[in-house]
Each structure stands twice: as structure tokens, then as C-alpha cells.
Design a protein around this motif. Structure first.
Motif, PDB file in Angstrom:
ATOM      1  N   ALA A 107      65.783 -37.657  44.273  1.00  0.00           N
ATOM      2  CA  ALA A 107      65.097 -38.917  44.573  1.00  0.00           C
ATOM      3  C   ALA A 107      65.836 -39.680  45.664  1.00  0.00           C
ATOM      4  O   ALA A 107      65.219 -40.192  46.611  1.00  0.00           O
ATOM      5  CB  ALA A 107      64.988 -39.764  43.304  1.00  0.00           C
ATOM      6  N   VAL A 108      67.147 -39.748  45.559  1.00  0.00           N
ATOM      7  CA  VAL A 108      67.946 -40.414  46.589  1.00  0.00           C
ATOM      8  C   VAL A 108      67.822 -39.676  47.916  1.00  0.00           C
ATOM      9  O   VAL A 108      67.641 -40.291  48.974  1.00  0.00           O
ATOM     10  CB  VAL A 108      69.419 -40.510  46.157  1.00  0.00           C
ATOM     11  N   ARG A 109      67.899 -38.354  47.877  1.00  0.00           N
ATOM     12  CA  ARG A 109      67.845 -37.569  49.115  1.00  0.00           C
ATOM     13  C   ARG A 109      66.531 -37.793  49.857  1.00  0.00           C
ATOM     14  O   ARG A 109      66.527 -38.047  51.075  1.00  0.00           O
ATOM     15  CB  ARG A 109      68.028 -36.076  48.808  1.00  0.00           C
ATOM     16  N   GLN A 110      65.419 -37.719  49.143  1.00  0.00           N
ATOM     17  CA  GLN A 110      64.126 -37.908  49.806  1.00  0.00           C
ATOM     18  C   GLN A 110      63.970 -39.335  50.319  1.00  0.00           C
ATOM     19  O   GLN A 110      63.419 -39.565  51.402  1.00  0.00           O
ATOM     20  CB  GLN A 110      62.993 -37.539  48.848  1.00  0.00           C
ATOM     21  N   GLY A 111      64.462 -40.294  49.548  1.00  0.00           N
ATOM     22  CA  GLY A 111      64.409 -41.674  49.999  1.00  0.00           C
ATOM     23  C   GLY A 111      65.247 -41.908  51.241  1.00  0.00           C
ATOM     24  O   GLY A 111      64.815 -42.589  52.181  1.00  0.00           O
ATOM     25  N   MET A 112      66.436 -41.327  51.286  1.00  0.00           N
ATOM     26  CA  MET A 112      67.319 -41.504  52.430  1.00  0.00           C
ATOM     27  C   MET A 112      66.741 -40.858  53.678  1.00  0.00           C
ATOM     28  O   MET A 112      66.833 -41.414  54.784  1.00  0.00           O
ATOM     29  CB  MET A 112      68.701 -40.938  52.125  1.00  0.00           C
ATOM     30  N   LEU A 113      66.135 -39.682  53.525  1.00  0.00           N
ATOM     31  CA  LEU A 113      65.517 -39.035  54.686  1.00  0.00           C
ATOM     32  C   LEU A 113      64.405 -39.896  55.270  1.00  0.00           C
ATOM     33  O   LEU A 113      64.269 -40.010  56.495  1.00  0.00           O
ATOM     34  CB  LEU A 113      64.983 -37.653  54.290  1.00  0.00           C
ATOM     35  N   GLN A 114      63.610 -40.520  54.395  1.00  0.00           N
ATOM     36  CA  GLN A 114      62.546 -41.405  54.886  1.00  0.00           C
ATOM     37  C   GLN A 114      63.146 -42.655  55.531  1.00  0.00           C
ATOM     38  O   GLN A 114      62.670 -43.119  56.578  1.00  0.00           O
ATOM     39  CB  GLN A 114      61.613 -41.795  53.745  1.00  0.00           C
ATOM     40  N   ALA A 115      64.209 -43.182  54.940  1.00  0.00           N
ATOM     41  CA  ALA A 115      64.847 -44.384  55.486  1.00  0.00           C
ATOM     42  C   ALA A 115      65.425 -44.118  56.866  1.00  0.00           C
ATOM     43  O   ALA A 115      65.312 -44.952  57.777  1.00  0.00           O
ATOM     44  CB  ALA A 115      65.931 -44.869  54.531  1.00  0.00           C
TER      45      ALA A 115
END
Length: 271
Positions: A74-82
Motif C-alpha cells: 500500500a505504501v509502495r503504490q501510494g509513493m509511486l503515485q505521489a
């Protein structure tokens, strides 16, 4: 002040989301945005997040994952979008706000003041004048684990597991999140191990010069945490996996490809 996006991983946080705290902070800091990652929650978390986004769309966004994939993903996908946004910094924060949102400007200030830094990590250090409230058992288990992680990483780090971290928006930072993590409980350590690989294979600056631990003024254990004492045993097995896959001397290639910009030339090393 510099712009930033803070990723908030959420799984069944209906009773713990401090919506008013987020709205109050967003009103006072219009250059800071929040990206909530709904990690397949099966309570009312998704509805609460959608309402928050609808109320203040310039400050809040939501990424819905169709099924629960764990905090690391969840963090990884969020960070990539950010990182795709035109912001100076991107980081992640625990949804329970054990680290208060009011600490975010301190993280940003540190990156603003020291250009060579790529990452600021919150450190839960109990000192006079600071309000660090942790369960005693979790504190001592955490100290044992932190010592083991420091030894494996060969890095004098005090607190790898604090859920407050802020990265400079750079190619190197994006590379750290480019592939799925091998671990779930201690992906924070895995991020540092990946950085060690970038040092080794791409001659990136060392963690000792690019990472800063910022002692928190306030931190509090919040009821409902999904981390239990027996999870520390899992963490030690994951630590062994991190050493084997990233840090053992015989490794011949890195976990990902990094493009290094040198003047007008771009050098691509292929993993």
C-alpha cells in the motif's frame, strides 16, 4: 514552504481516522497534500476517505486497492503515485497519527536546509522535554530489533520502524519503490538495504550522508495497532531475508535499474 504529498496507508481505520485533524492541518498548510491508500478495507474506511476527498479535493486524494495487499505494498503504490506529482517531497505517515501531523513541517525544513539529504526519518527517542509514550514491552523489543537492523545494515540508526518518513522527490527515491518488497513487516529496513545496493552498484552517496534521523517531540501508542509482540519474531526472519537478498557480499546485480545523469550524458546500467 516546499510542497509535499504524504501517503497514508489505511486498512479498516474507520474508528481511528482523525478526519478533523487532517482537515485542520490541510487548511493551515495548503502546499501539503495527502494521498490515502485504502488497502482493501471491509469497513466504512472507503466511504470516509471518499467524503474527505469530495470535501477538500485540492488537499486530499484517495487510491483504492481492490483487495488487501499489506502495508508495504500500500505504501509502495501510494509513493509511486505521489512521486508522479510535481512536488518537492513525498513521504508516508501512520494513519493513527501516533506521530502528529504538526511534525511534517519539521521534516520538510530539514530537507530544505540540507540539500544533500534524500530522506528524513522520525526517531522515537525518549528525552527530557519530549513526550514519547510507548508500551514498555514494545519499546524493549523494538530496541533489540533496532540493534539487529543497525548491525545488518552497518548503519548507526536508532529507529528504523517509526511510521513517519519523508523522501526527496528524485530518481533515486523513485527507484527504491520501483519493485515489490520482499518483506511486509520491516519494509522500512528493506528500503535502507536497497539504498545500500545503490551505493554499491551505482556509487550513490552513502546513507551516512543522505539520511537524517529527526527526534520527535511527541509520539504516542494508539489503541488498535495491528502490530503485536509476536510480530517481532517475524521481523527477525524478514531481517535474515533482507541480508541474503540485498547485503551479502556475493550479490552480483542490484534489485533494480537506475539511470544516472552525468552532465549531458545519461548512463544506464542494466540489472
Amino acid at each position: 514552504m516546499s510542497s509535499a504529498i504524504i501517503v497514508i496507508p489505511c486498512f479498516n481505520e474507520e474508528t481511528r481516522l482523525e478526519v478533523l485533524q487532517f482537515r485542520k492541518y490541510a487548511l493551515a498548510h495548503p502546499k501539503h497534500q495527502f494521498l490515502f491508500v485504502n488497502d482493501g478495507s471491509n469497513d466504512r474506511t472507503a466511504l470516509i476517505l471518499d467524503d474527505l476527498k469530495a470535501a477538500v479535493p485540492e488537499s486530499f486524494n484517495v487510491l483504492h486497492l481492490s483487495q488487501n495487499q499489506g502495508k508495504a505494498e500500500a505504501v509502495r503504490q501510494g509513493m509511486l503515485q505521489a512521486f508522479q506529482s510535481d512536488v518537492d517531497y513525498a513521504g508516508y505517515w501512520d494513519a493513527d497519527l501516533a506521530t502528529p501531523l504538526e511534525m511534517i513541517p519539521d521534516f520538510i525544513h530539514q530537507l530544505d536546509q540540507v540539500p544533500q539529504l534524500s530522506l528524513v526519518i522520525g526517531a522515537r527517542v525518549k528525552l527530557l522535554g519530549r513526550q514519547i509514550e510507548r508500551q514498555q514491552l514494545r519499546h524493549y523489543l523494538g530496541r533489540v530489533f533496532a540493534t539487529a537492523a543497525s548491525t545488518v545494515l552497518q548503519l548507526p540508526i536508532y529507529d528504523t520502524q517509526c511510521g513517519a518518513k519523508l523522501f526527496r522527490n528524485s530518481l533515486q527515491s523513485r527507484t527504491l519503490f520501483s519493485t515489490r518488497f520482499l518483506t511486509n513487516w520491516i519494509f522500512d529496513v528493506e528500503l535502507l538495504a536497497r539504498s545500500r545496493q545503490l551505493e554499491k552498484f551505482y556509487q550513490c552517496d552513502s546513507l551516512e550522508t543522505t539520511v537524517y534521523e529527526l527526534p520527535l517531540n511527541r509520539w504516542q501508542d494508539v489503541a488498535g495497532s495491528k502490530v503485536k509482540p509476536h510480530d517481532f519474531l517475524k521481523a527477525f526472519f524478514e531481517l535474515c531475508s533482507i541480508y541474503w537478498n540485498y547485503l551479502r557480499p556475493s550479490i552480483k546485480k542490484p534489485f533494480a535499474t537506475l539511470s544516472v545523469q552525468t552532465g549531458s550524458d545519461q548512463i544506464r546500467k542494466v540489472a
